[in-house]
Design an enzyme around this catalytic site. Structure first.
Site, PDB file in Angstrom:
ATOM      1  N   ARG A 161      -4.432  22.003   6.056  1.00 60.01           N
ATOM      2  CA  ARG A 161      -3.915  22.344   7.399  1.00 60.01           C
ATOM      3  C   ARG A 161      -4.988  22.251   8.487  1.00 60.01           C
ATOM      4  O   ARG A 161      -4.992  23.030   9.442  1.00 60.01           O
ATOM      5  CB  ARG A 161      -3.299  23.759   7.419  1.00 60.01           C
ATOM      6  CG  ARG A 161      -2.173  23.986   6.474  1.00 60.01           C
ATOM      7  CD  ARG A 161      -0.930  23.153   6.785  1.00 60.01           C
ATOM      8  NE  ARG A 161      -0.102  23.090   5.602  1.00 60.01           N
ATOM      9  CZ  ARG A 161      -0.196  22.146   4.669  1.00 60.01           C
ATOM     10  NH1 ARG A 161      -1.048  21.121   4.815  1.00 60.01           N
ATOM     11  NH2 ARG A 161       0.535  22.167   3.598  1.00 60.01           N
ATOM     12  N   CYS A 210       4.948  28.916   8.595  1.00 61.03           N
ATOM     13  CA  CYS A 210       4.111  29.890   7.854  1.00 61.03           C
ATOM     14  C   CYS A 210       3.165  30.586   8.816  1.00 61.03           C
ATOM     15  O   CYS A 210       2.432  29.935   9.558  1.00 61.03           O
ATOM     16  CB  CYS A 210       3.320  29.170   6.763  1.00 61.03           C
ATOM     17  SG  CYS A 210       4.379  28.708   5.395  1.00 61.03           S
TER      18      CYS A 210
HETATM   19  C1  LIG Z   1      10.907  26.152  10.193  1.00 62.21           C
HETATM   20  C2  LIG Z   1       9.509  25.626  10.111  1.00 62.21           C
HETATM   21  C3  LIG Z   1       9.046  25.103   8.910  1.00 62.21           C
HETATM   22  C4  LIG Z   1       7.733  24.612   8.812  1.00 62.21           C
HETATM   23  N1  LIG Z   1       7.300  24.086   7.612  1.00 62.21           N
HETATM   24  C5  LIG Z   1       6.076  23.511   7.556  1.00 62.21           C
HETATM   25  C6  LIG Z   1       5.632  22.871   6.350  1.00 62.21           C
HETATM   26  O1  LIG Z   1       6.333  22.778   5.356  1.00 62.21           O
HETATM   27  N2  LIG Z   1       4.375  22.329   6.354  1.00 62.21           N
HETATM   28  C7  LIG Z   1       3.557  22.370   7.447  1.00 62.21           C
HETATM   29  O2  LIG Z   1       2.429  21.848   7.398  1.00 62.21           O
HETATM   30  N3  LIG Z   1       3.959  22.975   8.592  1.00 62.21           N
HETATM   31  C8  LIG Z   1       5.184  23.537   8.674  1.00 62.21           C
HETATM   32  N4  LIG Z   1       5.581  24.142   9.841  1.00 62.21           N
HETATM   33  C9  LIG Z   1       4.667  24.224  10.985  1.00 62.21           C
HETATM   34  C10 LIG Z   1       4.774  23.032  11.958  1.00 62.21           C
HETATM   35  O3  LIG Z   1       6.026  22.376  11.795  1.00 62.21           O
HETATM   36  C11 LIG Z   1       3.630  22.019  11.767  1.00 62.21           C
HETATM   37  O4  LIG Z   1       2.366  22.623  11.859  1.00 62.21           O
HETATM   38  C12 LIG Z   1       3.701  20.874  12.795  1.00 62.21           C
HETATM   39  O5  LIG Z   1       2.808  19.866  12.396  1.00 62.21           O
HETATM   40  C13 LIG Z   1       3.362  21.299  14.224  1.00 62.21           C
HETATM   41  O6  LIG Z   1       3.608  20.180  15.054  1.00 62.21           O
HETATM   42  P1  LIG Z   1       3.958  20.344  16.603  1.00 62.21           P
HETATM   43  O7  LIG Z   1       4.100  18.982  17.161  1.00 62.21           O
HETATM   44  O8  LIG Z   1       5.109  21.271  16.790  1.00 62.21           O
HETATM   45  O9  LIG Z   1       2.618  21.003  17.132  1.00 62.21           O
HETATM   46  P2  LIG Z   1       2.469  22.314  18.053  1.00 62.21           P
HETATM   47  O10 LIG Z   1       2.992  23.488  17.291  1.00 62.21           O
HETATM   48  O11 LIG Z   1       3.013  22.074  19.399  1.00 62.21           O
HETATM   49  O12 LIG Z   1       0.874  22.406  18.123  1.00 62.21           O
HETATM   50  C14 LIG Z   1       0.114  22.720  16.974  1.00 62.21           C
HETATM   51  C15 LIG Z   1      -1.347  22.335  17.220  1.00 62.21           C
HETATM   52  O13 LIG Z   1      -1.457  20.904  17.295  1.00 62.21           O
HETATM   53  C16 LIG Z   1      -2.110  20.537  18.507  1.00 62.21           C
HETATM   54  N5  LIG Z   1      -1.583  19.243  18.939  1.00 62.21           N
HETATM   55  C17 LIG Z   1      -0.292  18.929  19.231  1.00 62.21           C
HETATM   56  N6  LIG Z   1      -0.201  17.647  19.626  1.00 62.21           N
HETATM   57  C18 LIG Z   1      -1.468  17.144  19.604  1.00 62.21           C
HETATM   58  C19 LIG Z   1      -2.042  15.884  19.948  1.00 62.21           C
HETATM   59  N7  LIG Z   1      -1.294  14.869  20.398  1.00 62.21           N
HETATM   60  N8  LIG Z   1      -3.378  15.729  19.822  1.00 62.21           N
HETATM   61  C20 LIG Z   1      -4.157  16.740  19.381  1.00 62.21           C
HETATM   62  N9  LIG Z   1      -3.685  17.960  19.050  1.00 62.21           N
HETATM   63  C21 LIG Z   1      -2.346  18.159  19.159  1.00 62.21           C
HETATM   64  C22 LIG Z   1      -1.763  21.661  19.481  1.00 62.21           C
HETATM   65  O14 LIG Z   1      -2.654  21.684  20.581  1.00 62.21           O
HETATM   66  C23 LIG Z   1      -1.883  22.862  18.564  1.00 62.21           C
HETATM   67  O15 LIG Z   1      -3.242  23.208  18.400  1.00 62.21           O
HETATM   68  C24 LIG Z   1       6.885  24.659   9.937  1.00 62.21           C
HETATM   69  C25 LIG Z   1       7.369  25.193  11.151  1.00 62.21           C
HETATM   70  C26 LIG Z   1       8.666  25.664  11.243  1.00 62.21           C
HETATM   71  C27 LIG Z   1       9.143  26.214  12.552  1.00 62.21           C
END
Ligand SMILES: Cc1cc2nc3c(=O)[nH]c(=O)nc-3n(C[C@H](O)[C@H](O)[C@H](O)COP(=O)(O)OP(=O)(O)OC[C@H]3O[C@@H](n4cnc5c(N)ncnc54)[C@H](O)[C@@H]3O)c2cc1C
Length: 294
Positions: A161, A210
């Site tokens: 992660r 998580c």
């Molecule tokens: C129901 C649910 C289930 C989930 N299950 C999983 C799972 O199975 N496995 C898992 O790993 N995660 C899981 N997650 C967490 C989440 O989906 C992941 O971490 C996902 O990758 C976050 O992506 P996001 O685009 O929403 O990023 P955000 O939540 O918007 O941001 C997360 C981080 O990424 C950074 N970021 C975003 N875009 C960029 C970019 N273009 N360049 C640099 N940094 C950037 C942000 O600044 C921040 O620090 C889950 C979440 C939910 C709500």
């Protein structure tokens, strides 16, 4: 480019929590992204980048400075033979579906969670079937001062992660394998079924996925959810935030919840698990502003 001053981030975060961004800016091209970064750097304005907000806990007070969202050209993706090129604002779930439809192996492993490509790379998102780092070849983007960067998957130094990124990812290139479409469809469905049974995924259960990283103890990575469950945490609640009865590492919220409720509950969970298992849990959710800066 669209600017939204004082935009409540609760509208854009998966857990429906969080105060306003001083200015939320939607950029649609690399030129716009470069311009916003250069201007913010010149004015010493802090910059953050928002994906789908699915792994974020934004404080009730909000976030100072500019919060950038990647829209327009950044949401596009294309398959050329075994190579997938995707903008960092592209929706991972759409790419997973399209890769399965085309019989390309490498992305069904990321089924069942919301993310942009940029957010997934920043978090090295995935699970027991695989992580986004398994297929990434390279990514490109901009340092926060607006200068461009390009780096290989190796240079991203992916870990559990985690990724080392010098700035904002704008686009990424992946290498997939040809697979059997029927087989991939079955794998995809089985991941979705398993996640649907074990996690609170519906819109009526907002969360940030998580809450805690699975900790390493004695050389083994243990399930934070299992540790919380064994310590008796399931059902614990503070205000409108509670530990999900489906999965103890998910904190679900009601419409009256605040980010403070979630933060307080997370501290209580950390104390509970430390007392019960002598294990320290560390947040997986990204907190804005970073608690280190408070
Ligand atoms: C129901 C649910 C289930 C989930 N299950 C999983 C799972 O199975 N496995 C898992 O790993 N995660 C899981 N997650 C967490 C989440 O989906 C992941 O971490 C996902 O990758 C976050 O992506 P996001 O685009 O929403 O990023 P955000 O939540 O918007 O941001 C997360 C981080 O990424 C950074 N970021 C975003 N875009 C960029 C970019 N273009 N360049 C640099 N940094 C950037 C942000 O600044 C921040 O620090 C889950 C979440 C939910 C709500």
């Amino acid at each position: 480019m669209k600017k939204h001053p004082n935009e409540p981030l609760a509208r854009h975060c998966w857990n429906k929590l969080g105060g306003p961004a001083e200015c939320l800016v939607d950029v649609e091209t690399e030129e716009e992204l470069h311009r916003v970064l250069s201007e913010s750097h010149a004015q010493q304005t802090p910059v953050s980048v928002l994906g789908l907000g699915s792994n974020l806990l934004v404080s009730d007070e909000g976030v100072p400075g500019t919060v950038i969202r990647l829209k327009g050209a950044f949401t596009e993706f294309s398959f050329e033979g075994h190579v997938l090129r995707a903008g960092a604002g592209a929706d991972l779930r759409k790419i997973v579906s399209e890769s399965v439809r085309r019989g390309m192996d490498g992305f069904w492993q990321l089924a069942g969670f919301p993310a942009t490509i940029g957010g997934a790379i920043a978090m090295n998102a995935g699970g027991r079937w695989g992580e986004i780092s398994d297929t990434l070849l390279h990514c490109a983007g901009f340092h926060l001062d607006g200068t461009p960067f390009q780096q290989t998957a190796e240079e991203c130094q992916f870990a559990y992660r985690e990724a080392r990124l010098p700035g904002i990812v704008a686009q990424a290139t992946f290498s997939l394998q040809q697979g059997d479409p029927d087989e991939l469809r079955l794998q995809f469905k089985s991941v979705m079924r398993e996640k649907g049974a074990a996690q609170p995924l519906g819109a009526s259960n907002p969360s940030s996925g998580c809450a805690f990283r699975n900790p390493m103890t004695g050389g083994t990575r243990r399930s934070a959810g299992q540790l919380i469950d064994e310590a008796g945490g399931k059902g614990m609640a503070v205000g409108g935030a509670s530990i999900s009865m489906d999965h103890a590492n998910f904190i679900v919220t009601t419409p009256d919840a605040t980010s403070k409720d979630v933060e307080t509950l997370m501290k209580q969970i950390q104390h509970l698990v430390a007392a019960h298992h002598k294990v320290d849990l560390h947040p997986e959710v990204v907190q804005w502003p970073s608690p280190k800066n408070h």
